[in-house]
Design an enzyme around this catalytic site. Structure first.
Site, PDB file in Angstrom:
ATOM      1  N   ASP A 125      35.505  33.227  47.005  1.00 11.71           N
ATOM      2  CA  ASP A 125      35.543  32.421  48.234  1.00 11.71           C
ATOM      3  C   ASP A 125      34.268  32.586  49.067  1.00 11.71           C
ATOM      4  OD1 ASP A 125      35.940  35.006  49.217  1.00 11.71           O
ATOM      5  OD2 ASP A 125      37.771  34.542  50.322  1.00 11.71           O
ATOM      6  N   TYR A 149      24.510  38.300  47.361  1.00  8.60           N
ATOM      7  CA  TYR A 149      25.599  38.267  46.365  1.00  8.60           C
ATOM      8  C   TYR A 149      26.230  36.875  46.319  1.00  8.60           C
ATOM      9  CZ  TYR A 149      30.464  38.478  44.834  1.00  8.60           C
ATOM     10  OH  TYR A 149      31.665  38.185  44.232  1.00  8.60           O
ATOM     11  N   LYS A 153      26.403  34.014  43.308  1.00  9.31           N
ATOM     12  CA  LYS A 153      27.639  33.447  42.748  1.00  9.31           C
ATOM     13  C   LYS A 153      27.652  31.926  42.911  1.00  9.31           C
ATOM     14  CE  LYS A 153      30.783  35.408  41.235  1.00  9.31           C
ATOM     15  NZ  LYS A 153      31.117  35.952  39.875  1.00  9.31           N
TER      16      LYS A 153
HETATM   17  P1  NAD Z   1      33.422  45.066  39.404  1.00  6.46           P
HETATM   18  O1  NAD Z   1      32.109  45.326  40.060  1.00  6.46           O
HETATM   19  O2  NAD Z   1      34.543  46.018  39.603  1.00  6.46           O
HETATM   20  O3  NAD Z   1      33.219  44.938  37.828  1.00  6.46           O
HETATM   21  C1  NAD Z   1      32.160  44.219  37.266  1.00  6.46           C
HETATM   22  C2  NAD Z   1      32.112  44.547  35.767  1.00  6.46           C
HETATM   23  O4  NAD Z   1      31.045  43.763  35.195  1.00  6.46           O
HETATM   24  C3  NAD Z   1      31.801  46.014  35.485  1.00  6.46           C
HETATM   25  O5  NAD Z   1      32.665  46.501  34.482  1.00  6.46           O
HETATM   26  C4  NAD Z   1      30.355  45.999  35.010  1.00  6.46           C
HETATM   27  O6  NAD Z   1      30.045  47.047  34.112  1.00  6.46           O
HETATM   28  C5  NAD Z   1      30.269  44.631  34.340  1.00  6.46           C
HETATM   29  N1  NAD Z   1      28.891  44.112  34.304  1.00  6.46           N
HETATM   30  C6  NAD Z   1      28.001  44.068  35.322  1.00  6.46           C
HETATM   31  N2  NAD Z   1      26.833  43.552  34.882  1.00  6.46           N
HETATM   32  C7  NAD Z   1      27.010  43.253  33.569  1.00  6.46           C
HETATM   33  C8  NAD Z   1      26.172  42.668  32.575  1.00  6.46           C
HETATM   34  N3  NAD Z   1      24.906  42.311  32.836  1.00  6.46           N
HETATM   35  N4  NAD Z   1      26.671  42.477  31.340  1.00  6.46           N
HETATM   36  C9  NAD Z   1      27.956  42.841  31.051  1.00  6.46           C
HETATM   37  N5  NAD Z   1      28.775  43.413  31.953  1.00  6.46           N
HETATM   38  C10 NAD Z   1      28.316  43.612  33.189  1.00  6.46           C
HETATM   39  O7  NAD Z   1      33.815  43.605  39.843  1.00  6.46           O
HETATM   40  P2  NAD Z   1      35.244  43.002  40.226  1.00  6.46           P
HETATM   41  O8  NAD Z   1      35.523  43.328  41.641  1.00  6.46           O
HETATM   42  O9  NAD Z   1      36.221  43.357  39.176  1.00  6.46           O
HETATM   43  O10 NAD Z   1      34.911  41.440  40.156  1.00  6.46           O
HETATM   44  C11 NAD Z   1      34.994  40.749  38.924  1.00  6.46           C
HETATM   45  C12 NAD Z   1      34.590  39.300  39.139  1.00  6.46           C
HETATM   46  O11 NAD Z   1      35.410  38.705  40.135  1.00  6.46           O
HETATM   47  C13 NAD Z   1      33.156  39.134  39.652  1.00  6.46           C
HETATM   48  O12 NAD Z   1      32.599  37.996  39.040  1.00  6.46           O
HETATM   49  C14 NAD Z   1      33.318  38.910  41.149  1.00  6.46           C
HETATM   50  O13 NAD Z   1      32.260  38.118  41.649  1.00  6.46           O
HETATM   51  C15 NAD Z   1      34.630  38.159  41.184  1.00  6.46           C
HETATM   52  N6  NAD Z   1      35.435  38.320  42.409  1.00  6.46           N
HETATM   53  C16 NAD Z   1      35.718  39.566  42.893  1.00  6.46           C
HETATM   54  C17 NAD Z   1      36.542  39.693  44.002  1.00  6.46           C
HETATM   55  C18 NAD Z   1      36.906  41.041  44.572  1.00  6.46           C
HETATM   56  O14 NAD Z   1      37.503  41.082  45.646  1.00  6.46           O
HETATM   57  N7  NAD Z   1      36.608  42.150  43.918  1.00  6.46           N
HETATM   58  C19 NAD Z   1      37.051  38.540  44.616  1.00  6.46           C
HETATM   59  C20 NAD Z   1      36.723  37.283  44.097  1.00  6.46           C
HETATM   60  C21 NAD Z   1      35.930  37.202  42.975  1.00  6.46           C
HETATM   61  O1  DAU Z   2      35.881  37.497  49.237  1.00  6.85           O
HETATM   62  C1  DAU Z   2      35.732  37.869  47.912  1.00  6.85           C
HETATM   63  C2  DAU Z   2      34.734  38.989  47.811  1.00  6.85           C
HETATM   64  O2  DAU Z   2      35.382  40.155  48.329  1.00  6.85           O
HETATM   65  C3  DAU Z   2      34.243  39.248  46.404  1.00  6.85           C
HETATM   66  O3  DAU Z   2      33.550  38.126  45.957  1.00  6.85           O
HETATM   67  C4  DAU Z   2      33.335  40.488  46.357  1.00  6.85           C
HETATM   68  O4  DAU Z   2      32.984  40.774  45.025  1.00  6.85           O
HETATM   69  C5  DAU Z   2      34.086  41.655  46.946  1.00  6.85           C
HETATM   70  O5  DAU Z   2      33.246  42.783  47.006  1.00  6.85           O
HETATM   71  C6  DAU Z   2      34.604  41.322  48.339  1.00  6.85           C
HETATM   72  O6  DAU Z   2      33.507  41.178  49.283  1.00  6.85           O
HETATM   73  P1  DAU Z   2      33.628  41.723  50.773  1.00  6.85           P
HETATM   74  O7  DAU Z   2      32.282  41.956  51.310  1.00  6.85           O
HETATM   75  O8  DAU Z   2      34.555  40.876  51.572  1.00  6.85           O
HETATM   76  O9  DAU Z   2      34.400  43.105  50.450  1.00  6.85           O
HETATM   77  P2  DAU Z   2      34.189  44.586  50.987  1.00  6.85           P
HETATM   78  O10 DAU Z   2      35.335  45.386  50.477  1.00  6.85           O
HETATM   79  O11 DAU Z   2      32.820  45.095  50.751  1.00  6.85           O
HETATM   80  O12 DAU Z   2      34.369  44.403  52.567  1.00  6.85           O
HETATM   81  C7  DAU Z   2      35.553  43.829  53.096  1.00  6.85           C
HETATM   82  C8  DAU Z   2      35.372  43.743  54.598  1.00  6.85           C
HETATM   83  O13 DAU Z   2      35.355  45.079  55.134  1.00  6.85           O
HETATM   84  C9  DAU Z   2      34.070  43.108  55.040  1.00  6.85           C
HETATM   85  O14 DAU Z   2      34.293  42.367  56.216  1.00  6.85           O
HETATM   86  C10 DAU Z   2      33.158  44.297  55.325  1.00  6.85           C
HETATM   87  C11 DAU Z   2      34.131  45.344  55.806  1.00  6.85           C
HETATM   88  N1  DAU Z   2      33.771  46.747  55.503  1.00  6.85           N
HETATM   89  C12 DAU Z   2      33.452  47.062  54.213  1.00  6.85           C
HETATM   90  C13 DAU Z   2      33.121  48.359  53.885  1.00  6.85           C
HETATM   91  C14 DAU Z   2      32.744  48.724  52.447  1.00  6.85           C
HETATM   92  C15 DAU Z   2      33.809  47.720  56.493  1.00  6.85           C
HETATM   93  O15 DAU Z   2      34.129  47.432  57.664  1.00  6.85           O
HETATM   94  N2  DAU Z   2      33.499  49.006  56.157  1.00  6.85           N
HETATM   95  C16 DAU Z   2      33.130  49.366  54.884  1.00  6.85           C
HETATM   96  O16 DAU Z   2      32.812  50.556  54.659  1.00  6.85           O
END
Ligand code: NAD
Ligand code: DAU
Length: 342
Positions: A125, A149, A153
């Protein structure tokens, strides 16, 4: 179905691998992951002896390696691999540009040449940028990414779109909101807050803590990806979220309440540069077209998440110290796998 899953050793990818192996008997998965700092094979220790699962260490930017893997027939690619942490992208975006843009392009190109019949690109999102109060982004909302980031994306989403428009390559984009749940690396808000609280450390909240995120439980997201994979329409985009944005402060207070810890553990720290104020998604399309709805509300999901981390202190210790890397060296070093083996 034989699936190639990228980034399956990360947080969402490992939950997805486990979800598919549990709910779809007869499906096989090859997990392609580079094992960056975010990849932890211990996340999948309970499925590694499953004959329908194999791990292959590799980089999605490596053209030859990706083409060699896709030389074997595959029924679908689910693409999670990415650099995913906003703060790291602010410190240095180089790896984000490489993996999220070049890596996605490499994968798309190889999958197109191999005539892969389904490709799900896991996006976020964050590509819509910060939403005004009272508004929720639908799938046609303008792309206004604000962090490196999010920009990387958004760029990958546009490449996916172009592959559908140009080649009719059957790719689908899934844009999820913030995920939470077991096995999330403790650099992200919820696991960082839980682990700090358990260690008696301060909980750093950026700015005034009133930024809003729409938290979706990771298993709800995995179920949505599964439905997009099977029933989504090629060339389409599907938003996936819970539908109730809450402030970071509310989330952190809930974590402390569940843990029975005092609120004075919260420490307000300098804000994240370019910090998006509010994310909110309109999820009507996936609900109408695919019948998906989130099942886990935030309170129940947080309780389950906190309980998981409390029961896995050793997992947190290894994640924070880097000791989790020893697992790969002990069990996987110099081993490779291919789609032919699953
Ligand atoms: P993560 O950082 O936990 O995991 C990413 C994985 O990708 C890791 O296992 C890493 O080793 C692998 N990776 C990184 N670079 C690579 C490369 N060049 N080749 C092969 N593998 C590689 O990420 P996540 O939080 O599980 O997110 C997964 C996907 O979902 C991402 O595309 C992220 O943008 C998307 N996403 C995450 C969230 C969230 O809240 N975490 C929300 C919406 C979308
Ligand atoms: O919205 C989806 C995204 O959510 C994904 O695409 C990303 O991969 C994922 O990392 C996440 O991004 P955010 O930046 O929203 O997540 P994060 O957990 O880093 O932070 C969540 C919120 O909390 C954001 O407003 C920043 C705040 N924050 C984060 C950290 C790490 C704090 O206040 N303190 C902190 O130490």
């Amino acid at each position: 179905m034989r699936l190639l899953v990228t980034g399956g050793a990360g947080f969402i990818g490992s939950n997805f691998v486990r979800y598919i192996l549990r709910t779809r008997p007869g499906y096989s998965i090859l997990n392609l992951d580079k094992l960056t700092y975010a990849g932890n094979l211990e996340n999948l220790s309970d499925v590694e002896s499953n004959p329908h699962y194999r791990f292959h260490r590799g980089d999605i930017c490596d053209v030859e390696a990706v083409e060699a893997l896709l030389h074997e027939p595959v029924d679908g690619v689910v693409h999670f691999a990415a650099e995913s942490h906003v703060d790291r992208s602010i410190a240095d975006a180089r790896d984000f540009i490489r993996t999220n843009i070049q890596g996605t392009h490499t994968l798309l190109d190889a999958a197109r040449r191999a005539r892969v019949p389904r490709f799900v690109h896991v996006s976020t999102d964050e590509v819509y940028g910060s939403l005004p109060s009272g508004k929720a982004a639908h799938e046609e909302w303008p792309l206004q990414p604000n962090s490196p980031y999010a920009a990387s994306k958004a760029a990958s989403d546009l490449l996916v779109r172009s592959f559908y428009q140009t080649y009719r390559f059957p790719a689908i984009i899934a844009r999820a909101s913030n995920n939470y749940g077991p096995r999330q690396f403790p650099e992200k808000l919820i696991p960082l807050m839980i682990s700090n609280a358990l260690e008696g450390r301060k909980l750093p909240v950026y700015g005034d803590g009133l930024n809003e995120r729409d938290w979706v439980f990771v298993e709800d997201h995995c179920r949505a990806i599964d439905q997009v994979l099977h029933s989504g329409r090629p060339g389409e985009i599907y938003n996936i979220g819970f539908g109730r944005p809450v402030t970071n402060l509310e989330v952190v207070r809930s974590v402390l309440r569940i843990l029975g810890k005092p609120e004075d553990m919260i420490e307000f720290v300098a804000d994240r540069p370019g910090h998006d104020r509010r994310y909110a998604l309109d999820t009507g399309k996936i609900e109408r077209e695919l019948g998906w709805r989130p099942e886990v509300d935030l309170e129940a999901g947080l309780v389950e998440t906190v309980e998981w981390y409390c029961a896995h202190a050793e997992w947190i210790r290894k994640a924070k110290s880097g000791d989790y890397r020893a697992y790969y060296e002990k069990f996987y070093l110099n081993r490779s796998a291919s789609l032919a083996q699953i």
